[in-house]
Design a protein around this motif. Sequence first.
Motif, PDB file in Angstrom:
ATOM      1  N   MET A 155       0.805  -1.218   0.000  1.00 45.45           N
ATOM      2  CA  MET A 155       0.000   0.000   0.000  1.00 45.45           C
ATOM      3  C   MET A 155       0.840   1.272   0.000  1.00 45.45           C
ATOM      4  N   LYS A 156       2.143   1.118   0.058  1.00 48.93           N
ATOM      5  CA  LYS A 156       3.009   2.292   0.100  1.00 48.93           C
ATOM      6  C   LYS A 156       3.163   2.904  -1.293  1.00 48.93           C
ATOM      7  N   GLY A 157       3.093   4.228  -1.340  1.00 46.22           N
ATOM      8  CA  GLY A 157       3.342   4.939  -2.587  1.00 46.22           C
ATOM      9  C   GLY A 157       2.224   4.874  -3.603  1.00 46.22           C
ATOM     10  N   LEU A 158       1.058   4.401  -3.207  1.00 47.43           N
ATOM     11  CA  LEU A 158      -0.057   4.307  -4.154  1.00 47.43           C
ATOM     12  C   LEU A 158      -0.719   5.662  -4.348  1.00 47.43           C
ATOM     13  N   SER A 159      -1.270   5.873  -5.526  1.00 46.56           N
ATOM     14  CA  SER A 159      -2.061   7.077  -5.754  1.00 46.56           C
ATOM     15  C   SER A 159      -3.346   6.981  -4.944  1.00 46.56           C
ATOM     16  N   GLY A 160      -4.007   8.122  -4.770  1.00 43.71           N
ATOM     17  CA  GLY A 160      -5.249   8.126  -4.012  1.00 43.71           C
ATOM     18  C   GLY A 160      -6.289   7.210  -4.610  1.00 43.71           C
ATOM     19  N   GLU A 161      -6.362   7.161  -5.948  1.00 44.20           N
ATOM     20  CA  GLU A 161      -7.360   6.329  -6.614  1.00 44.20           C
ATOM     21  C   GLU A 161      -7.070   4.846  -6.426  1.00 44.20           C
ATOM     22  N   LYS A 162      -5.784   4.447  -6.578  1.00 43.36           N
ATOM     23  CA  LYS A 162      -5.445   3.030  -6.419  1.00 43.36           C
ATOM     24  C   LYS A 162      -5.643   2.577  -4.977  1.00 43.36           C
ATOM     25  N   LEU A 163      -5.279   3.444  -4.046  1.00 43.40           N
ATOM     26  CA  LEU A 163      -5.495   3.109  -2.639  1.00 43.40           C
ATOM     27  C   LEU A 163      -6.982   2.970  -2.364  1.00 43.40           C
ATOM     28  N   HIS A 164      -7.758   3.872  -2.930  1.00 41.73           N
ATOM     29  CA  HIS A 164      -9.208   3.833  -2.702  1.00 41.73           C
ATOM     30  C   HIS A 164      -9.798   2.516  -3.215  1.00 41.73           C
ATOM     31  N   ASN A 165      -9.356   2.059  -4.373  1.00 50.16           N
ATOM     32  CA  ASN A 165      -9.861   0.788  -4.920  1.00 50.16           C
ATOM     33  C   ASN A 165      -9.551  -0.373  -3.979  1.00 50.16           C
ATOM     34  N   LEU A 166      -8.365  -0.343  -3.362  1.00 52.53           N
ATOM     35  CA  LEU A 166      -8.016  -1.398  -2.411  1.00 52.53           C
ATOM     36  C   LEU A 166      -8.864  -1.301  -1.148  1.00 52.53           C
ATOM     37  N   VAL A 167      -9.167  -0.082  -0.731  1.00 55.97           N
ATOM     38  CA  VAL A 167     -10.017   0.097   0.445  1.00 55.97           C
ATOM     39  C   VAL A 167     -11.422  -0.435   0.166  1.00 55.97           C
ATOM     40  N   VAL A 168     -11.926  -0.175  -1.036  1.00 56.85           N
ATOM     41  CA  VAL A 168     -13.250  -0.689  -1.405  1.00 56.85           C
ATOM     42  C   VAL A 168     -13.240  -2.214  -1.363  1.00 56.85           C
ATOM     43  N   LEU A 169     -12.223  -2.815  -1.977  1.00 54.09           N
ATOM     44  CA  LEU A 169     -12.125  -4.278  -1.983  1.00 54.09           C
ATOM     45  C   LEU A 169     -11.999  -4.803  -0.558  1.00 54.09           C
ATOM     46  N   ALA A 170     -11.159  -4.166   0.244  1.00 53.34           N
ATOM     47  CA  ALA A 170     -10.962  -4.608   1.628  1.00 53.34           C
ATOM     48  C   ALA A 170     -12.259  -4.519   2.429  1.00 53.34           C
ATOM     49  N   SER A 171     -13.070  -3.512   2.133  1.00 55.71           N
ATOM     50  CA  SER A 171     -14.330  -3.354   2.868  1.00 55.71           C
ATOM     51  C   SER A 171     -15.286  -4.512   2.593  1.00 55.71           C
ATOM     52  N   VAL A 172     -15.216  -5.066   1.385  1.00 55.85           N
ATOM     53  CA  VAL A 172     -16.050  -6.224   1.043  1.00 55.85           C
ATOM     54  C   VAL A 172     -15.474  -7.479   1.697  1.00 55.85           C
ATOM     55  N   VAL A 173     -14.148  -7.634   1.614  1.00 53.47           N
ATOM     56  CA  VAL A 173     -13.493  -8.778   2.245  1.00 53.47           C
ATOM     57  C   VAL A 173     -13.786  -8.795   3.747  1.00 53.47           C
ATOM     58  N   GLU A 174     -13.758  -7.614   4.357  1.00 58.65           N
ATOM     59  CA  GLU A 174     -14.015  -7.501   5.789  1.00 58.65           C
ATOM     60  C   GLU A 174     -15.367  -8.081   6.183  1.00 58.65           C
ATOM     61  N   ARG A 175     -16.362  -7.832   5.329  1.00 57.31           N
ATOM     62  CA  ARG A 175     -17.709  -8.286   5.638  1.00 57.31           C
ATOM     63  C   ARG A 175     -17.940  -9.755   5.260  1.00 57.31           C
ATOM     64  N   GLU A 176     -17.000 -10.365   4.545  1.00 59.79           N
ATOM     65  CA  GLU A 176     -17.181 -11.747   4.098  1.00 59.79           C
ATOM     66  C   GLU A 176     -16.393 -12.764   4.927  1.00 59.79           C
ATOM     67  N   TYR A 177     -15.203 -12.381   5.415  1.00 57.56           N
ATOM     68  CA  TYR A 177     -14.384 -13.392   6.103  1.00 57.56           C
ATOM     69  C   TYR A 177     -14.721 -13.445   7.589  1.00 57.56           C
ATOM     70  N   ARG A 178     -14.520 -14.616   8.164  1.00 59.69           N
ATOM     71  CA  ARG A 178     -14.633 -14.782   9.608  1.00 59.69           C
ATOM     72  C   ARG A 178     -13.393 -15.442  10.181  1.00 59.69           C
ATOM     73  N   ILE A 179     -12.727 -16.258   9.388  1.00 57.94           N
ATOM     74  CA  ILE A 179     -11.468 -16.880   9.802  1.00 57.94           C
ATOM     75  C   ILE A 179     -10.325 -16.110   9.136  1.00 57.94           C
ATOM     76  N   GLU A 180      -9.404 -15.622   9.935  1.00 56.65           N
ATOM     77  CA  GLU A 180      -8.354 -14.729   9.426  1.00 56.65           C
ATOM     78  C   GLU A 180      -7.577 -15.336   8.270  1.00 56.65           C
ATOM     79  N   SER A 181      -7.257 -16.616   8.363  1.00 53.74           N
ATOM     80  CA  SER A 181      -6.450 -17.252   7.315  1.00 53.74           C
ATOM     81  C   SER A 181      -7.184 -17.320   5.977  1.00 53.74           C
ATOM     82  N   GLU A 182      -8.521 -17.177   5.999  1.00 55.63           N
ATOM     83  CA  GLU A 182      -9.288 -17.237   4.753  1.00 55.63           C
ATOM     84  C   GLU A 182      -9.408 -15.888   4.048  1.00 55.63           C
ATOM     85  N   ALA A 183      -9.057 -14.805   4.735  1.00 56.87           N
ATOM     86  CA  ALA A 183      -9.200 -13.477   4.132  1.00 56.87           C
ATOM     87  C   ALA A 183      -8.437 -13.345   2.819  1.00 56.87           C
TER      88      ALA A 183
END
Length: 351
Positions: free
Chosen positions: A206-234
Amino acid sequence: MKTIFRKTVVFFTWVLAAVALLAVGLFALWSYLCAPVDMAGNLRVERVVVPAGMSVRDVSNLLAEKGLVKSAGAFYYAARFSVFDRENPFCLRSGSYLLDTSMGMKALYRILQSGESENFSVVVPEGFTMSKIARLLEKDGVCSADDFLASCRKAELLEKYGIPAQSFEGYLFPDTYFFIPQMDSDAVVSTMAENFFSRIDSIPEMKGLSGEKLHNLVVLASVVEREYRIESEAPLISSVFTNRLRNGIGLYSCATIEYILTEIMGRPHPDRITYNDLKIDSPYNTYKWAGLPAGPISNPGLVALSAAAAPAETDYYFFVLADSETGRHVFSRNFDQHKAAENTGYYLKGY
Protein backbone atom coordinates in the motif's frame (compact mmCIF):
# COMPACT_ATOMS: atom_id res chain seq x y z
CA MET A 1 9.85 76.68 55.00
CA LYS A 2 9.97 74.13 57.82
CA THR A 3 6.19 74.19 57.95
CA ILE A 4 5.92 73.41 54.22
CA PHE A 5 8.46 70.60 54.57
CA ARG A 6 6.61 69.17 57.55
CA LYS A 7 3.33 69.29 55.68
CA THR A 8 4.93 67.59 52.68
CA VAL A 9 6.30 64.80 54.88
CA VAL A 10 2.93 64.32 56.50
CA PHE A 11 1.23 64.26 53.11
CA PHE A 12 3.54 61.62 51.67
CA THR A 13 3.31 59.64 54.89
CA TRP A 14 -0.43 59.49 54.48
CA VAL A 15 -0.05 58.64 50.77
CA LEU A 16 2.37 55.81 51.58
CA ALA A 17 0.06 54.60 54.30
CA ALA A 18 -2.88 54.65 51.90
CA VAL A 19 -0.84 52.84 49.25
CA ALA A 20 0.25 50.28 51.84
CA LEU A 21 -3.32 49.78 52.99
CA LEU A 22 -4.45 49.46 49.37
CA ALA A 23 -1.69 46.94 48.69
CA VAL A 24 -2.62 44.95 51.77
CA GLY A 25 -6.27 45.10 50.75
CA LEU A 26 -5.52 43.98 47.19
CA PHE A 27 -3.29 41.20 48.47
CA ALA A 28 -6.02 40.06 50.84
CA LEU A 29 -8.58 40.22 48.05
CA TRP A 30 -6.29 38.29 45.69
CA SER A 31 -5.61 35.68 48.36
CA TYR A 32 -9.34 35.35 48.92
CA LEU A 33 -10.02 34.94 45.17
CA CYS A 34 -7.22 32.39 44.80
CA ALA A 35 -8.36 30.29 47.74
CA PRO A 36 -10.51 27.19 47.17
CA VAL A 37 -14.24 27.77 47.01
CA ASP A 38 -14.75 25.05 49.59
CA MET A 39 -13.01 25.84 52.87
CA ALA A 40 -15.39 23.89 55.11
CA GLY A 41 -14.82 20.37 53.83
CA ASN A 42 -17.98 20.22 51.71
CA LEU A 43 -16.21 18.78 48.69
CA ARG A 44 -18.05 18.90 45.36
CA VAL A 45 -16.72 17.40 42.11
CA GLU A 46 -17.57 18.90 38.72
CA ARG A 47 -16.76 17.72 35.21
CA VAL A 48 -15.55 20.59 33.01
CA VAL A 49 -15.42 19.89 29.29
CA VAL A 50 -13.15 22.16 27.27
CA PRO A 51 -13.79 21.65 23.55
CA ALA A 52 -11.13 22.53 20.99
CA GLY A 53 -11.16 26.25 20.27
CA MET A 54 -12.74 27.31 23.57
CA SER A 55 -11.51 30.75 24.71
CA VAL A 56 -9.94 31.50 28.09
CA ARG A 57 -12.78 33.93 28.83
CA ASP A 58 -15.36 31.23 28.12
CA VAL A 59 -13.64 28.69 30.36
CA SER A 60 -13.34 31.34 33.09
CA ASN A 61 -17.08 31.92 32.93
CA LEU A 62 -17.70 28.17 32.93
CA LEU A 63 -15.59 27.70 36.07
CA ALA A 64 -17.55 30.45 37.79
CA GLU A 65 -20.90 28.99 36.69
CA LYS A 66 -19.93 25.62 38.16
CA GLY A 67 -18.85 27.28 41.41
CA LEU A 68 -15.19 26.29 41.09
CA VAL A 69 -13.76 29.82 41.22
CA LYS A 70 -14.94 32.89 43.09
CA SER A 71 -14.43 35.24 40.17
CA ALA A 72 -14.44 34.56 36.44
CA GLY A 73 -12.56 37.82 35.89
CA ALA A 74 -9.81 36.91 38.34
CA PHE A 75 -9.16 33.58 36.60
CA TYR A 76 -9.27 35.22 33.16
CA TYR A 77 -6.67 37.87 34.05
CA ALA A 78 -4.50 35.33 35.87
CA ALA A 79 -4.45 33.23 32.70
CA ARG A 80 -4.24 36.22 30.37
CA PHE A 81 -1.10 37.52 32.07
CA SER A 82 0.33 34.08 33.06
CA VAL A 83 0.32 35.11 36.71
CA PHE A 84 1.13 31.67 38.11
CA ASP A 85 3.87 30.78 35.63
CA ARG A 86 5.63 33.76 34.14
CA GLU A 87 8.04 31.64 32.09
CA ASN A 88 5.31 29.66 30.31
CA PRO A 89 2.39 31.63 28.85
CA PHE A 90 -0.94 30.05 29.75
CA CYS A 91 -2.21 27.66 27.05
CA LEU A 92 -5.68 26.20 27.51
CA ARG A 93 -5.79 22.50 26.58
CA SER A 94 -8.98 20.89 25.34
CA GLY A 95 -10.25 17.89 27.25
CA SER A 96 -12.60 16.67 29.95
CA TYR A 97 -11.45 17.52 33.47
CA LEU A 98 -12.72 16.33 36.83
CA LEU A 99 -12.26 19.35 39.11
CA ASP A 100 -13.41 19.91 42.68
CA THR A 101 -14.12 22.75 45.06
CA SER A 102 -11.04 22.02 47.19
CA MET A 103 -8.80 23.22 44.35
CA GLY A 104 -7.55 26.76 44.48
CA MET A 105 -7.30 28.96 41.43
CA LYS A 106 -3.61 28.13 40.97
CA ALA A 107 -4.36 24.38 40.95
CA LEU A 108 -7.18 24.84 38.42
CA TYR A 109 -4.87 26.99 36.29
CA ARG A 110 -2.18 24.30 36.18
CA ILE A 111 -4.59 21.44 35.49
CA LEU A 112 -6.25 23.22 32.57
CA GLN A 113 -2.84 24.06 31.14
CA SER A 114 -1.46 20.54 31.63
CA GLY A 115 -3.87 18.80 29.25
CA GLU A 116 -4.09 15.85 31.68
CA SER A 117 -7.75 15.37 30.95
CA GLU A 118 -10.21 12.61 31.69
CA ASN A 119 -10.31 10.27 28.69
CA PHE A 120 -12.38 7.16 28.12
CA SER A 121 -12.01 4.33 25.67
CA VAL A 122 -14.30 3.73 22.71
CA VAL A 123 -13.94 0.43 20.86
CA VAL A 124 -14.79 0.66 17.14
CA PRO A 125 -15.19 -2.91 15.80
CA GLU A 126 -13.89 -4.02 12.43
CA GLY A 127 -16.50 -3.90 9.70
CA PHE A 128 -18.60 -1.15 11.27
CA THR A 129 -20.06 1.31 8.80
CA MET A 130 -19.84 5.08 9.16
CA SER A 131 -23.40 5.31 10.45
CA LYS A 132 -22.83 2.56 13.04
CA ILE A 133 -19.71 4.36 14.28
CA ALA A 134 -21.73 7.58 14.49
CA ARG A 135 -24.35 5.93 16.69
CA LEU A 136 -21.64 4.37 18.87
CA LEU A 137 -19.94 7.73 19.41
CA GLU A 138 -23.23 9.39 20.29
CA LYS A 139 -24.11 6.62 22.76
CA ASP A 140 -20.73 7.03 24.44
CA GLY A 141 -21.10 10.81 24.63
CA VAL A 142 -18.18 11.70 22.35
CA CYS A 143 -20.18 13.74 19.83
CA SER A 144 -23.58 13.68 18.18
CA ALA A 145 -24.17 11.20 15.35
CA ASP A 146 -25.31 13.99 13.03
CA ASP A 147 -22.19 16.07 13.69
CA PHE A 148 -19.94 13.07 13.10
CA LEU A 149 -21.63 12.17 9.81
CA ALA A 150 -21.46 15.80 8.68
CA SER A 151 -17.72 15.85 9.40
CA CYS A 152 -17.31 12.56 7.52
CA ARG A 153 -18.69 14.28 4.43
CA LYS A 154 -16.77 17.55 4.68
CA ALA A 155 -15.04 18.28 1.38
CA GLU A 156 -12.15 20.14 3.02
CA LEU A 157 -11.39 17.22 5.34
CA LEU A 158 -11.54 14.72 2.49
CA GLU A 159 -9.20 16.92 0.46
CA LYS A 160 -6.82 17.22 3.41
CA TYR A 161 -6.33 13.44 3.45
CA GLY A 162 -6.43 13.01 -0.33
CA ILE A 163 -9.50 10.77 -0.27
CA PRO A 164 -11.19 10.63 -3.70
CA ALA A 165 -14.68 9.96 -2.36
CA GLN A 166 -17.76 11.65 -0.94
CA SER A 167 -17.14 10.47 2.63
CA PHE A 168 -14.66 8.82 5.00
CA GLU A 169 -16.43 5.46 4.73
CA GLY A 170 -13.64 2.88 4.67
CA TYR A 171 -11.01 5.21 6.20
CA LEU A 172 -12.27 5.22 9.81
CA PHE A 173 -9.84 2.67 11.17
CA PRO A 174 -11.39 0.19 13.64
CA ASP A 175 -9.48 0.41 16.90
CA THR A 176 -9.69 1.38 20.57
CA TYR A 177 -9.70 5.16 20.89
CA PHE A 178 -9.39 7.46 23.87
CA PHE A 179 -11.76 10.36 23.37
CA ILE A 180 -13.20 13.07 25.58
CA PRO A 181 -16.86 13.95 26.08
CA GLN A 182 -18.34 16.48 23.66
CA MET A 183 -15.29 16.31 21.41
CA ASP A 184 -15.19 18.27 18.17
CA SER A 185 -16.49 15.92 15.46
CA ASP A 186 -13.88 17.07 12.93
CA ALA A 187 -11.18 16.10 15.44
CA VAL A 188 -12.77 12.66 15.92
CA VAL A 189 -12.81 11.98 12.18
CA SER A 190 -9.25 13.26 11.80
CA THR A 191 -8.05 11.03 14.64
CA MET A 192 -9.53 7.93 13.03
CA ALA A 193 -8.31 8.84 9.54
CA GLU A 194 -4.78 9.57 10.73
CA ASN A 195 -4.79 6.22 12.49
CA PHE A 196 -5.83 4.59 9.21
CA PHE A 197 -2.95 6.11 7.25
CA SER A 198 -0.51 5.35 10.03
CA ARG A 199 -1.56 1.70 10.25
CA ILE A 200 -1.44 0.97 6.50
CA ASP A 201 2.24 1.93 6.56
CA SER A 202 2.77 -1.62 7.83
CA ILE A 203 1.41 -3.00 4.53
CA PRO A 204 4.22 -2.82 1.93
CA GLU A 205 1.87 -3.15 -1.03
CA MET A 206 0.00 0.00 0.00
CA LYS A 207 3.01 2.29 0.10
CA GLY A 208 3.34 4.94 -2.59
CA LEU A 209 -0.06 4.31 -4.15
CA SER A 210 -2.06 7.08 -5.75
CA GLY A 211 -5.25 8.13 -4.01
CA GLU A 212 -7.36 6.33 -6.61
CA LYS A 213 -5.44 3.03 -6.42
CA LEU A 214 -5.49 3.11 -2.64
CA HIS A 215 -9.21 3.83 -2.70
CA ASN A 216 -9.86 0.79 -4.92
CA LEU A 217 -8.02 -1.40 -2.41
CA VAL A 218 -10.02 0.10 0.44
CA VAL A 219 -13.25 -0.69 -1.40
CA LEU A 220 -12.12 -4.28 -1.98
CA ALA A 221 -10.96 -4.61 1.63
CA SER A 222 -14.33 -3.35 2.87
CA VAL A 223 -16.05 -6.22 1.04
CA VAL A 224 -13.49 -8.78 2.24
CA GLU A 225 -14.02 -7.50 5.79
CA ARG A 226 -17.71 -8.29 5.64
CA GLU A 227 -17.18 -11.75 4.10
CA TYR A 228 -14.38 -13.39 6.10
CA ARG A 229 -14.63 -14.78 9.61
CA ILE A 230 -11.47 -16.88 9.80
CA GLU A 231 -8.35 -14.73 9.43
CA SER A 232 -6.45 -17.25 7.31
CA GLU A 233 -9.29 -17.24 4.75
CA ALA A 234 -9.20 -13.48 4.13
CA PRO A 235 -6.45 -13.69 1.45
CA LEU A 236 -8.36 -16.56 -0.23
CA ILE A 237 -11.60 -14.57 -0.33
CA SER A 238 -9.64 -11.62 -1.68
CA SER A 239 -8.17 -13.88 -4.38
CA VAL A 240 -11.66 -14.90 -5.50
CA PHE A 241 -12.72 -11.28 -5.85
CA THR A 242 -9.43 -10.30 -7.52
CA ASN A 243 -9.76 -13.13 -10.08
CA ARG A 244 -13.31 -12.05 -10.83
CA LEU A 245 -12.30 -8.41 -11.23
CA ARG A 246 -9.52 -9.35 -13.65
CA ASN A 247 -11.98 -11.21 -15.83
CA GLY A 248 -14.88 -8.75 -15.67
CA ILE A 249 -17.06 -11.03 -13.56
CA GLY A 250 -19.38 -9.66 -10.88
CA LEU A 251 -18.24 -10.08 -7.29
CA TYR A 252 -21.63 -11.52 -6.28
CA SER A 253 -21.15 -10.44 -2.68
CA CYS A 254 -24.19 -10.64 -0.39
CA ALA A 255 -22.45 -8.10 1.85
CA THR A 256 -22.96 -5.42 -0.79
CA ILE A 257 -26.69 -6.21 -0.90
CA GLU A 258 -26.87 -5.92 2.89
CA TYR A 259 -25.18 -2.51 2.63
CA ILE A 260 -27.77 -1.33 0.11
CA LEU A 261 -30.65 -2.53 2.25
CA THR A 262 -29.42 -1.22 5.60
CA GLU A 263 -27.22 1.79 4.84
CA ILE A 264 -28.75 3.20 1.65
CA MET A 265 -32.39 2.17 1.97
CA GLY A 266 -32.47 2.36 5.77
CA ARG A 267 -34.14 -1.00 6.22
CA PRO A 268 -33.50 -3.39 9.16
CA HIS A 269 -30.79 -5.98 8.72
CA PRO A 270 -32.35 -8.76 6.62
CA ASP A 271 -32.66 -12.30 7.93
CA ARG A 272 -32.01 -13.46 4.39
CA ILE A 273 -31.30 -12.04 0.94
CA THR A 274 -34.07 -12.57 -1.63
CA TYR A 275 -33.85 -12.76 -5.41
CA ASN A 276 -35.72 -9.46 -5.58
CA ASP A 277 -32.98 -7.91 -3.46
CA LEU A 278 -30.41 -9.07 -6.00
CA LYS A 279 -32.23 -7.05 -8.67
CA ILE A 280 -32.01 -3.70 -6.87
CA ASP A 281 -30.67 -1.06 -9.25
CA SER A 282 -27.72 0.34 -7.30
CA PRO A 283 -24.03 0.91 -8.13
CA TYR A 284 -23.33 -1.06 -4.95
CA ASN A 285 -25.11 -4.16 -6.30
CA THR A 286 -22.32 -6.55 -7.23
CA TYR A 287 -24.87 -9.08 -8.53
CA LYS A 288 -26.14 -6.62 -11.10
CA TRP A 289 -22.87 -4.92 -12.10
CA ALA A 290 -19.34 -6.21 -12.60
CA GLY A 291 -16.42 -4.50 -10.92
CA LEU A 292 -16.11 -2.98 -7.48
CA PRO A 293 -19.10 -1.41 -5.72
CA ALA A 294 -19.38 2.38 -5.90
CA GLY A 295 -17.57 2.80 -2.58
CA PRO A 296 -16.50 1.05 0.62
CA ILE A 297 -19.25 -0.87 2.41
CA SER A 298 -17.51 -1.00 5.79
CA ASN A 299 -14.41 0.19 7.60
CA PRO A 300 -11.90 -2.64 7.29
CA GLY A 301 -9.15 -3.63 9.70
CA LEU A 302 -5.58 -4.65 8.95
CA VAL A 303 -6.45 -8.28 8.11
CA ALA A 304 -8.85 -7.29 5.33
CA LEU A 305 -6.65 -4.42 4.12
CA SER A 306 -3.62 -6.71 3.93
CA ALA A 307 -5.67 -9.37 2.12
CA ALA A 308 -6.91 -6.82 -0.43
CA ALA A 309 -3.40 -5.51 -1.05
CA ALA A 310 -1.82 -8.97 -1.27
CA PRO A 311 -4.43 -11.61 -2.18
CA ALA A 312 -3.43 -15.26 -2.27
CA GLU A 313 -2.35 -16.62 -5.65
CA THR A 314 -5.17 -19.01 -6.54
CA ASP A 315 -7.43 -19.97 -9.42
CA TYR A 316 -10.54 -19.82 -7.24
CA TYR A 317 -13.63 -18.04 -8.53
CA PHE A 318 -16.20 -19.14 -5.94
CA PHE A 319 -16.56 -19.64 -2.21
CA VAL A 320 -19.44 -20.71 -0.02
CA LEU A 321 -19.95 -20.96 3.72
CA ALA A 322 -19.54 -24.55 4.84
CA ASP A 323 -19.71 -24.18 8.62
CA SER A 324 -21.83 -21.36 10.07
CA GLU A 325 -20.41 -21.87 13.57
CA THR A 326 -16.75 -21.52 12.68
CA GLY A 327 -17.19 -19.36 9.58
CA ARG A 328 -15.24 -21.81 7.41
CA HIS A 329 -15.69 -21.54 3.64
CA VAL A 330 -15.19 -23.94 0.75
CA PHE A 331 -13.38 -22.49 -2.28
CA SER A 332 -13.96 -23.69 -5.85
CA ARG A 333 -12.37 -23.19 -9.26
CA ASN A 334 -15.53 -23.53 -11.35
CA PHE A 335 -19.29 -23.37 -11.02
CA ASP A 336 -19.80 -27.16 -10.98
CA GLN A 337 -17.44 -27.52 -8.04
CA HIS A 338 -19.16 -24.59 -6.38
CA LYS A 339 -22.61 -26.15 -6.74
CA ALA A 340 -21.31 -29.43 -5.35
CA ALA A 341 -19.85 -27.65 -2.34
CA GLU A 342 -22.75 -25.26 -1.83
CA ASN A 343 -24.43 -25.37 1.54
CA THR A 344 -28.10 -25.24 0.58
CA GLY A 345 -29.00 -24.38 4.14
CA TYR A 346 -27.06 -21.11 3.78
CA TYR A 347 -27.50 -19.80 0.26
CA LEU A 348 -30.84 -18.24 -0.72
CA LYS A 349 -32.97 -21.12 0.48
CA GLY A 350 -36.72 -21.13 0.16
CA TYR A 351 -37.53 -18.40 -2.36
